[in-house]
Scaffold this motif. Sequence first.
Motif, PDB file in Angstrom:
ATOM      1  N   THR A  84      14.183  58.394  47.842  1.00 20.08           N
ATOM      2  CA  THR A  84      14.284  59.219  46.652  1.00 20.08           C
ATOM      3  C   THR A  84      13.224  60.309  46.739  1.00 20.08           C
ATOM      4  O   THR A  84      12.149  60.102  47.289  1.00 20.08           O
ATOM      5  N   MET A  99       9.959  47.999  52.398  1.00 23.50           N
ATOM      6  CA  MET A  99       9.347  48.989  51.522  1.00 23.50           C
ATOM      7  C   MET A  99       7.931  49.244  52.034  1.00 23.50           C
ATOM      8  O   MET A  99       7.280  48.338  52.517  1.00 23.50           O
ATOM      9  N   GLY A 133      10.659  60.827  49.497  1.00 21.80           N
ATOM     10  CA  GLY A 133      11.144  59.835  50.448  1.00 21.80           C
ATOM     11  C   GLY A 133      12.458  60.257  51.080  1.00 21.80           C
ATOM     12  O   GLY A 133      12.692  60.018  52.264  1.00 21.80           O
ATOM     13  N   ARG A 187       4.829  57.900  43.406  1.00 18.18           N
ATOM     14  CA  ARG A 187       5.279  56.512  43.239  1.00 18.18           C
ATOM     15  C   ARG A 187       4.708  55.689  44.396  1.00 18.18           C
ATOM     16  O   ARG A 187       3.946  56.186  45.207  1.00 18.18           O
ATOM     17  N   ASP A 188       5.134  54.442  44.496  1.00 16.54           N
ATOM     18  CA  ASP A 188       4.780  53.629  45.648  1.00 16.54           C
ATOM     19  C   ASP A 188       5.918  52.655  45.923  1.00 16.54           C
ATOM     20  O   ASP A 188       6.963  52.714  45.261  1.00 16.54           O
ATOM     21  N   ARG A 189       5.735  51.776  46.874  1.00 18.14           N
ATOM     22  CA  ARG A 189       6.810  50.889  47.328  1.00 18.14           C
ATOM     23  C   ARG A 189       7.405  50.035  46.215  1.00 18.14           C
ATOM     24  O   ARG A 189       8.550  49.626  46.281  1.00 18.14           O
ATOM     25  N   ALA A 209       8.513  50.881  43.527  1.00 22.56           N
ATOM     26  CA  ALA A 209       9.649  51.554  42.887  1.00 22.56           C
ATOM     27  C   ALA A 209      10.980  50.938  43.317  1.00 22.56           C
ATOM     28  O   ALA A 209      11.979  51.049  42.613  1.00 22.56           O
ATOM     29  N   TRP A 210      10.985  50.266  44.466  1.00 22.10           N
ATOM     30  CA  TRP A 210      12.216  49.686  45.000  1.00 22.10           C
ATOM     31  C   TRP A 210      12.430  48.231  44.598  1.00 22.10           C
ATOM     32  O   TRP A 210      13.497  47.666  44.868  1.00 22.10           O
ATOM     33  N   ASP A 233       4.296  52.142  51.560  1.00 24.74           N
ATOM     34  CA  ASP A 233       3.658  53.239  50.831  1.00 24.74           C
ATOM     35  C   ASP A 233       3.396  54.398  51.780  1.00 24.74           C
ATOM     36  O   ASP A 233       2.840  54.204  52.875  1.00 24.74           O
ATOM     37  N   SER A 289      12.036  54.468  51.229  1.00 28.33           N
ATOM     38  CA  SER A 289      10.895  55.368  51.026  1.00 28.33           C
ATOM     39  C   SER A 289      10.909  55.931  49.606  1.00 28.33           C
ATOM     40  O   SER A 289      11.909  56.445  49.127  1.00 28.33           O
ATOM     41  N   HIS A 290       9.783  55.825  48.955  1.00 28.47           N
ATOM     42  CA  HIS A 290       9.633  56.198  47.543  1.00 28.47           C
ATOM     43  C   HIS A 290       9.402  57.695  47.377  1.00 28.47           C
ATOM     44  O   HIS A 290       9.151  58.420  48.326  1.00 28.47           O
TER      45      HIS A 290
END
Length: 93
Positions: A86, A38, A89, A17-19, A21-22, A40, A12-13
């Motif tokens: 993060t 991942m 998240g 941000r959104d998915r 980021a991973w 959103d 979880s971002h």
Amino acid sequence: GSSNRNTILIMSHGAGRDRRAWLRHCPFLIEAGYSCLMFDFRNHGTSGSFSTGGTFLGWAEWEDMTSVAKWVKGNFPAMKAAFVGTSTGAVSS
């Protein structure tokens, strides 16, 4: 390793941000044997909007986490699930 092969990481971002980021983290996690999911949060990335938009800093996003966790357990009942987050998240996990 092989002990990780039955574990899905629900990633979880943070706020704003959104998915994606991973994306940079997934290659070494997959190499270590994990599956990565991942998504959103509402009002982020390609998800639909909810209420007034923006982030709720965990006050509403925990509901998104609950929905994702239920989906994972319903679709992959033999696998363990672990949360990785993060910022918002992490609070929502």
